[in-house]
Enzyme design. Structure first.
Site, PDB file in Angstrom:
ATOM      1  N   SER A 148       8.427   0.000  -7.460  1.00  0.00           N
ATOM      2  CA  SER A 148       9.739   0.176  -6.841  1.00  0.00           C
ATOM      3  C   SER A 148      10.459   1.335  -7.500  1.00  0.00           C
ATOM      4  O   SER A 148      10.232   1.642  -8.681  1.00  0.00           O
ATOM      5  CB  SER A 148      10.584  -1.094  -7.005  1.00  0.00           C
ATOM      6  OG  SER A 148      11.913  -0.876  -6.560  1.00  0.00           O
ATOM      7  N   TYR A 163      14.178  -7.860 -11.976  1.00  0.00           N
ATOM      8  CA  TYR A 163      13.353  -7.183 -10.978  1.00  0.00           C
ATOM      9  C   TYR A 163      12.955  -5.793 -11.468  1.00  0.00           C
ATOM     10  O   TYR A 163      11.779  -5.400 -11.395  1.00  0.00           O
ATOM     11  CB  TYR A 163      14.124  -7.075  -9.656  1.00  0.00           C
ATOM     12  CG  TYR A 163      13.371  -6.377  -8.558  1.00  0.00           C
ATOM     13  CD1 TYR A 163      12.399  -7.036  -7.818  1.00  0.00           C
ATOM     14  CD2 TYR A 163      13.634  -5.038  -8.254  1.00  0.00           C
ATOM     15  CE1 TYR A 163      11.701  -6.393  -6.799  1.00  0.00           C
ATOM     16  CE2 TYR A 163      12.942  -4.387  -7.242  1.00  0.00           C
ATOM     17  CZ  TYR A 163      11.987  -5.070  -6.519  1.00  0.00           C
ATOM     18  OH  TYR A 163      11.297  -4.435  -5.515  1.00  0.00           O
ATOM     19  N   LYS A 167       9.042  -4.442 -12.242  1.00  0.00           N
ATOM     20  CA  LYS A 167       8.430  -3.316 -11.544  1.00  0.00           C
ATOM     21  C   LYS A 167       8.078  -2.172 -12.496  1.00  0.00           C
ATOM     22  O   LYS A 167       7.067  -1.481 -12.292  1.00  0.00           O
ATOM     23  CB  LYS A 167       9.356  -2.829 -10.426  1.00  0.00           C
ATOM     24  CG  LYS A 167       9.510  -3.827  -9.284  1.00  0.00           C
ATOM     25  CD  LYS A 167       8.171  -4.149  -8.627  1.00  0.00           C
ATOM     26  CE  LYS A 167       8.318  -5.008  -7.384  1.00  0.00           C
ATOM     27  NZ  LYS A 167       7.022  -5.264  -6.721  1.00  0.00           N
TER      28      LYS A 167
END
Length: 258
Positions: A148, A163, A167
């Site tokens: 990401s 998150y 990533k």
């Protein structure tokens, strides 16, 4: 043979985790259109089966649906065994399944933190590792993992430290895998999408109010479409990218340029 013919994936077998919808579905469609047989791997077996039927009717290529919890080593191994049993080999792994949460760091519980890491990082490791073991025996293969742009920047206004950490871990893990397997003809790369207009995002009460701000911050002034990730995935999956490994491809409409 021209470049378009060289990019065909005829005779190859792929799996896509989180393949029933969103980015996974888009990539599964592209791989099938390029000639690969594809296993749609997802927790939602009914939706995976519907996706298989939809793509198969459009491409006439074989697809199978497999329900798998990617955080379970046993289920991941069973998934690999089923692919080998039904499709005969494994050439392409698109490790895409992931989850997110939007919560301030001070309010994030340890259980929620562990859940994000378990799915996004550990699950990606398990599926990439299992695919790699098969590919090393075959002497060839391509592993592509969804990272990401959140691995490169801090998103605003939403707050998602767990998150972003997961990533960033995916990218570094894949670089390490790529170096270890470089001389053994198994390539490992990552794709880092920017904000994508998936059904999940467009139907999320928490995210829809943020879209206008995301678009204002973006140089291109819009979100991406999952289909705009298809060409890079097909390139990385096939033999024309034989010198490409350990790389991260940011596809974000220049969002991370400043």
């Amino acid at each position: 043979m021209g470049i378009l013919e060289k990019m065909r994936l005829d005779g190859k077998v792929a799996f896509v985790t989180g393949g029933a919808r969103g980015i996974g579905k888009s990539i599964a469609t592209a791989l099938s259109e390029a000639g690969a047989q594809v296993a749609i791997v997802d927790l939602d077996l009914d939706e995976a089966q519907r996706t298989c039927a939809e793509i198969s009717s459009a491409t006439s290529n074989r697809l199978i649906a497999i329900r798998t919890d990617i955080t379970s080593p046993q289920q991941v191994n069973e998934m690999i065994d089923q692919i080998l049993s039904e499709l005969g080999r494994l050439d392409i792994a698109f490790c895409n399944a992931g989850i997110s949460n939007e919560v301030a760091v001070e309010d994030d519980t340890y259980d929620d933190w562990k859940k994000i890491i378990e799915v996004n990082l550990n699950g990606t490791f398990l599926t990439a590792q299992a695919a790699g073991r098969v590919m090393l025996k075959q002497g060839k293969g391509s592993i592509i993992c969804t990272a990401s742009m959140s691995a490169h920047i801090v998103n605003v206004p939403q707050r998602e430290a767990s998150y972003a950490a997961s990533k960033a871990g995916v990218i570094q893990m894949c670089k390490a895998m790529a170096v270890e397997w470089a001389t053994r003809n198994v390539r490992v790369n990552t794709i880092s999408p920017g904000y994508m207009a998936t059904e999940m995002t467009l139907n999320s009460p928490a995210l829809v109010p943020l879209i206008d701000q995301w678009n204002e911050l973006s140089p291109i002034k819009r979100m991406g479409n999952p289909e705009e990730l298809q060409s890079i995935a097909v390139y990385l999956a096939g033999d024309t990218s034989s010198f490409t490994t350990g790389s991260d491809f940011i596809v974000d409409g220049a969002y991370t340029c400043f």
